[in-house]
Design an enzyme around this catalytic site. Structure first.
Site, PDB file in Angstrom:
ATOM      1  N   GLU A   1      -0.928 -10.008  -6.578  1.00 49.34           N
ATOM      2  CA  GLU A   1      -0.778 -10.699  -7.859  1.00 49.34           C
ATOM      3  C   GLU A   1       0.084  -9.884  -8.813  1.00 49.34           C
ATOM      4  OE1 GLU A   1      -5.166 -11.295  -6.576  1.00 49.34           O
ATOM      5  OE2 GLU A   1      -3.572  -9.839  -6.270  1.00 49.34           O
TER       6      GLU A   1
ATOM      7  N   ALA B   1       0.486   5.733   0.889  1.00 45.94           N
ATOM      8  CA  ALA B   1      -0.351   6.800   1.438  1.00 45.94           C
ATOM      9  C   ALA B   1      -1.192   7.461   0.348  1.00 45.94           C
ATOM     10  CB  ALA B   1       0.516   7.844   2.144  1.00 45.94           C
ATOM     11  N   SER B   2      -0.698   7.468  -0.873  1.00 43.39           N
ATOM     12  CA  SER B   2      -1.493   7.891  -2.019  1.00 43.39           C
ATOM     13  C   SER B   2      -2.171   6.618  -2.524  1.00 43.39           C
ATOM     14  CB  SER B   2      -0.588   8.492  -3.094  1.00 43.39           C
ATOM     15  OG  SER B   2      -1.350   8.841  -4.222  1.00 43.39           O
ATOM     16  N   TYR B   3      -3.368   6.363  -2.028  1.00 48.69           N
ATOM     17  CA  TYR B   3      -4.033   5.068  -2.178  1.00 48.69           C
ATOM     18  C   TYR B   3      -3.993   4.490  -3.586  1.00 48.69           C
ATOM     19  CZ  TYR B   3      -5.979   5.993   2.474  1.00 48.69           C
ATOM     20  OH  TYR B   3      -6.141   6.266   3.799  1.00 48.69           O
TER      21      TYR B   3
ATOM     22  N   CYS C   1      -5.839  -7.162 -11.582  1.00 47.52           N
ATOM     23  CA  CYS C   1      -4.956  -8.321 -11.433  1.00 47.52           C
ATOM     24  C   CYS C   1      -5.314  -9.438 -12.399  1.00 47.52           C
ATOM     25  CB  CYS C   1      -4.977  -8.825 -10.000  1.00 47.52           C
ATOM     26  SG  CYS C   1      -4.090  -7.717  -8.893  1.00 47.52           S
TER      27      CYS C   1
ATOM     28  N   GLU D   1       0.825  -1.204   0.000  1.00 47.56           N
ATOM     29  CA  GLU D   1       0.000   0.000   0.000  1.00 47.56           C
ATOM     30  C   GLU D   1       0.861   1.257   0.000  1.00 47.56           C
ATOM     31  OE1 GLU D   1      -3.872  -1.961   2.209  1.00 47.56           O
ATOM     32  OE2 GLU D   1      -2.695  -0.488   3.313  1.00 47.56           O
TER      33      GLU D   1
END
EC number: 3.5.4.5
Length: 143
Positions: free
Chosen positions: A60, A51-53, A99, A49
């Protein structure tokens, strides 16, 4: 290639182990993926992950990027995808749409239709990638 029960179990274990390395401070939803190739090699990945989503990477996608970075071009036989045992309803998880497309790319390079093991708490569903992503767009469409 037919996936034997022992191979499937080992692939699921590899995916669960990969999930332990997930970097998921925002969702607290660790995912692991394991790719099995015709030569018996297993390449794993975990979600990463940010912080900038929108910049987050799925397990995958990480596994496919690692495999391609190692020079693998096709030969994908099976994929296992696991999520956290303590989240959601415990049902098997499936690869997201992105994915599915990323998996399709490496599968089409070797003209395979890998078995995707979608792992849940109490059961694992095996489904072909072509069933998860019918009429997929891939390298052959650009030729």
């Amino acid at each position: 290639m037919t996936l034997e029960e022992a191979q499937a179990d080992a692939l699921v274990r590899a995916a669960r182990e990969a999930a332990r390395n997930a970097y998921a401070p925002y969702s607290d939803y660790s995912v692991g993926a394991a790719l099995l190739f015709e030569d018996g090699a297993v390449v794993t990945g975990c979600n990463v992950e940010n912080a900038s989503y929108g910049l987050a990477l799925c397990a995958e996608t990480v596994a496919v990027a690692k495999a391609l970075g190692e020079g693998r071009r096709g030969g994908l036989v099976a994929v296992a995808v696991t999520g956290p045992m303590d989240k959601g309803d415990g049902a098997p998880i499936t690869p997201c749409g992105r994915c599915r497309q990323v998996l399709n790319e490496i599968a089409q390079l070797g003209a395979t239709d890998p078995l995707v093991l979608c792992v849940g708490n109490d059961r694992t569903d095996g489904v072909r990638l072509s069933d998860l992503l019918p009429r997929a767009f891939g390298p052959a469409n650009l030729a």
